[in-house]
Design a protein around this motif. Structure first.
Motif, PDB file in Angstrom:
ATOM      1  N   SER A 153       1.773  -3.506  -7.547  1.00  0.00           N
ATOM      2  CA  SER A 153       0.996  -2.912  -6.455  1.00  0.00           C
ATOM      3  C   SER A 153       1.267  -3.651  -5.154  1.00  0.00           C
ATOM      4  O   SER A 153       1.807  -4.769  -5.153  1.00  0.00           O
ATOM      5  CB  SER A 153      -0.500  -2.962  -6.789  1.00  0.00           C
ATOM      6  OG  SER A 153      -0.820  -2.065  -7.836  1.00  0.00           O
ATOM      7  N   ASN A 162      -4.786   2.454   1.538  1.00  0.00           N
ATOM      8  CA  ASN A 162      -5.362   3.594   0.829  1.00  0.00           C
ATOM      9  C   ASN A 162      -4.488   4.838   0.916  1.00  0.00           C
ATOM     10  O   ASN A 162      -4.637   5.763   0.124  1.00  0.00           O
ATOM     11  CB  ASN A 162      -6.751   3.920   1.379  1.00  0.00           C
ATOM     12  CG  ASN A 162      -7.774   2.864   0.998  1.00  0.00           C
ATOM     13  OD1 ASN A 162      -8.117   2.713  -0.173  1.00  0.00           O
ATOM     14  ND2 ASN A 162      -8.256   2.114   1.979  1.00  0.00           N
ATOM     15  N   GLU A 212       4.913  -6.886  -3.041  1.00  0.00           N
ATOM     16  CA  GLU A 212       4.356  -6.062  -4.114  1.00  0.00           C
ATOM     17  C   GLU A 212       4.674  -6.734  -5.441  1.00  0.00           C
ATOM     18  O   GLU A 212       5.759  -7.268  -5.636  1.00  0.00           O
ATOM     19  CB  GLU A 212       4.890  -4.629  -4.048  1.00  0.00           C
ATOM     20  CG  GLU A 212       6.390  -4.474  -3.882  1.00  0.00           C
ATOM     21  CD  GLU A 212       7.123  -4.514  -5.204  1.00  0.00           C
ATOM     22  OE1 GLU A 212       6.768  -3.779  -6.124  1.00  0.00           O
ATOM     23  OE2 GLU A 212       8.067  -5.315  -5.324  1.00  0.00           O
ATOM     24  N   SER A 231      -3.894  -3.814  -3.063  1.00  0.00           N
ATOM     25  CA  SER A 231      -4.196  -2.387  -3.185  1.00  0.00           C
ATOM     26  C   SER A 231      -3.484  -1.813  -4.405  1.00  0.00           C
ATOM     27  O   SER A 231      -2.261  -1.916  -4.533  1.00  0.00           O
ATOM     28  CB  SER A 231      -3.746  -1.644  -1.927  1.00  0.00           C
ATOM     29  OG  SER A 231      -4.363  -2.208  -0.776  1.00  0.00           O
ATOM     30  N   THR A 233      -1.771   0.440  -5.828  1.00  0.00           N
ATOM     31  CA  THR A 233      -0.850   1.582  -5.743  1.00  0.00           C
ATOM     32  C   THR A 233      -0.136   1.821  -7.074  1.00  0.00           C
ATOM     33  O   THR A 233       0.222   2.952  -7.389  1.00  0.00           O
ATOM     34  CB  THR A 233       0.197   1.337  -4.646  1.00  0.00           C
ATOM     35  OG1 THR A 233       0.781   0.033  -4.825  1.00  0.00           O
ATOM     36  CG2 THR A 233      -0.431   1.418  -3.265  1.00  0.00           C
ATOM     37  N   HIS A 235       2.838   1.461  -8.118  1.00  0.00           N
ATOM     38  CA  HIS A 235       3.996   2.309  -7.842  1.00  0.00           C
ATOM     39  C   HIS A 235       5.180   2.064  -8.768  1.00  0.00           C
ATOM     40  O   HIS A 235       6.010   2.936  -8.965  1.00  0.00           O
ATOM     41  CB  HIS A 235       4.432   2.120  -6.384  1.00  0.00           C
ATOM     42  CG  HIS A 235       4.578   0.682  -5.992  1.00  0.00           C
ATOM     43  ND1 HIS A 235       3.521  -0.067  -5.529  1.00  0.00           N
ATOM     44  CD2 HIS A 235       5.648  -0.153  -6.038  1.00  0.00           C
ATOM     45  CE1 HIS A 235       3.941  -1.304  -5.283  1.00  0.00           C
ATOM     46  NE2 HIS A 235       5.218  -1.376  -5.598  1.00  0.00           N
ATOM     47  N   VAL A 296      -6.697   2.836  -5.444  1.00  0.00           N
ATOM     48  CA  VAL A 296      -6.124   3.966  -4.712  1.00  0.00           C
ATOM     49  C   VAL A 296      -6.387   5.192  -5.580  1.00  0.00           C
ATOM     50  O   VAL A 296      -5.641   5.481  -6.522  1.00  0.00           O
ATOM     51  CB  VAL A 296      -4.631   3.774  -4.443  1.00  0.00           C
ATOM     52  CG1 VAL A 296      -4.062   4.972  -3.683  1.00  0.00           C
ATOM     53  CG2 VAL A 296      -4.390   2.488  -3.663  1.00  0.00           C
ATOM     54  N   LYS A 299      -3.145   9.058  -5.749  1.00  0.00           N
ATOM     55  CA  LYS A 299      -1.797   8.557  -5.450  1.00  0.00           C
ATOM     56  C   LYS A 299      -0.834   9.672  -5.045  1.00  0.00           C
ATOM     57  O   LYS A 299       0.337   9.416  -4.787  1.00  0.00           O
ATOM     58  CB  LYS A 299      -1.242   7.795  -6.660  1.00  0.00           C
ATOM     59  CG  LYS A 299      -2.048   6.564  -7.042  1.00  0.00           C
ATOM     60  CD  LYS A 299      -1.350   5.797  -8.164  1.00  0.00           C
ATOM     61  CE  LYS A 299      -2.091   4.518  -8.508  1.00  0.00           C
ATOM     62  NZ  LYS A 299      -3.348   4.743  -9.214  1.00  0.00           N
ATOM     63  N   PHE A 302       1.239   9.213  -1.884  1.00  0.00           N
ATOM     64  CA  PHE A 302       2.333   8.257  -2.075  1.00  0.00           C
ATOM     65  C   PHE A 302       3.480   8.904  -2.857  1.00  0.00           C
ATOM     66  O   PHE A 302       4.657   8.740  -2.517  1.00  0.00           O
ATOM     67  CB  PHE A 302       1.834   7.019  -2.830  1.00  0.00           C
ATOM     68  CG  PHE A 302       0.898   6.147  -2.044  1.00  0.00           C
ATOM     69  CD1 PHE A 302       1.386   5.092  -1.289  1.00  0.00           C
ATOM     70  CD2 PHE A 302      -0.470   6.379  -2.060  1.00  0.00           C
ATOM     71  CE1 PHE A 302       0.533   4.278  -0.560  1.00  0.00           C
ATOM     72  CE2 PHE A 302      -1.344   5.573  -1.335  1.00  0.00           C
ATOM     73  CZ  PHE A 302      -0.841   4.518  -0.576  1.00  0.00           C
TER      74      PHE A 302
END
Length: 331
Positions: A153, A162, A212, A231, A233, A235, A296, A299, A302
């Motif tokens: 993240s 966010n 990250e 945060s 995320t 990802h 978050v 998503k 994103f």
């Protein structure tokens, strides 16, 4: 052992589970050398040493594995080559740096390819995971089980993230991989490839605004001391393998192959349990230190920003499009 102690243990010599070393080994014992980037006490290290001990016991010393921690046998690219050519017998590899050798594994570095860690486990433990294992086998690496490395993240020194708009203008450190650079740039940030060891000082001095990673790395690196916004995320969710050199694997009897495979799967189950526990401990440590952690909830914004990243990847690797689709449609 709390994860906060992992990287504080600088070990100059290899750390090997003492119980792995049998008092007397059979004359024909295969002394296996295993590569591990992590320090003693880390979930992966504990699982690898348990694997080594169990294999030695169950084969009655016919195979005698030793785990060499802290990357003392070389960095991961070197260790991949050493394992491929049989100079090393087994290793725990992250799939991120595997891409230059096994191009199929680049799919695992695509942002949001997995919807969750559980989705990653489901995929890698099933038929699709076997397709990755087959690709690795073509490069002389036998993947017997898949380890966890959590979800990565975004964290930074400025503000909660966010939405993609919150990333705009931030200088974000990424691993040295074009996909990760494109990911941050697609969100409007300025991607900065940088050695991991330089990140703390760069955050502290403002050379970069953020980076990250997963909870354990965020905490054990002390980045939370200089970056107060984390945060979720999530990802990148990149699996790792417990891989055996093809030459070492093929030298085993079918019975010993079965033992090694069974113990590799047990090691994966142990590592995943320890990873969850360690991640929770790390989260509590950074929360207690005053880090602002935000979920978050949606998503999708994103994920939409990643469409150009996927389009370019598929254009360059059209043969991998069906693999991507199979993963994304599997949840």
């Amino acid at each position: 052992m709390p994860i906060k102690k992992f990287v504080n243990q600088a070990v100059l010599v290899t750390a090997v589970s003492g119980s792995v070393i049998a008092l007397s080994l059979p004359a024909q014992a295969e002394n296996w050398r295993g590569w591990n980037i992590h320090p003693p006490g880390y979930p992966n290290t504990i699982a690898l040493e348990a694997f080594a001990e169990s294999v030695s016991e169950r084969t009655e010393g016919r195979i005698h594995p030793q785990v060499y921690n802290n990357a003392v046998l070389g960095d991961q690219p070197d260790a991949i080559e050493q394992t491929r050519n049989g100079a090393l017998d087994f290793a725990n590899f992250n799939m991120g740096p595997m891409g230059p050798i096994v191009k199929e594994t680049n799919v695992l570095s695509l942002p949001f390819i997995f919807s969750s860690v559980d989705h990653m486990h489901e995929v890698m433990d099933g038929e699709i995971g076997q397709r990755f294992a087959d690709a690795l086998a073509e490069k002389n690496l036998i993947a017997l089980s898949w380890f966890d490395s959590g979800a990565r993240s975004l964290y930074n020194t400025s503000r909660p993230i966010n939405s993609p708009e919150d990333v705009k203008g931030l200088k974000v450190r990424v691993m040295n991989n074009d996909l990760y650079v494109e990911m941050i740039e697609a969100l409007g940030g300025n991607a900065t490839p940088m050695a991991y060891g330089e990140v703390y000082q760069s955050l502290k001095t403002g050379v970069i605004d953020g980076a990250e990673n997963n909870y354990p790395s965020f905490q054990s690196s002390n980045h939370y001391e200089v970056s107060k916004y984390y945060s979720l995320t999530e990802h990148l969710i990149i699996p790792e393998c417990l891989c055996i050199a093809k030459a070492s694997w093929e030298a085993l009897s079918p019975e010993d192959q079965e033992i090694v495979r069974e113990e590799a799967i047990k090691a994966s189950e142990m590592q995943r349990r320890l990873w969850v526990k360690g991640s929770q401990e790390s989260r509590e440590i950074v929360l207690d230190a005053g880090v602002n952690i935000n979920e978050v909830g949606d998503k999708s914004a994103f994920q939409e920003k990643m469409q150009p990243v996927y389009a370019e990847f598929i254009e360059e690797n059209p043969d991998l499009e069906s693999l991507i689709e199979d993963i994304r449609s599997s949840h």
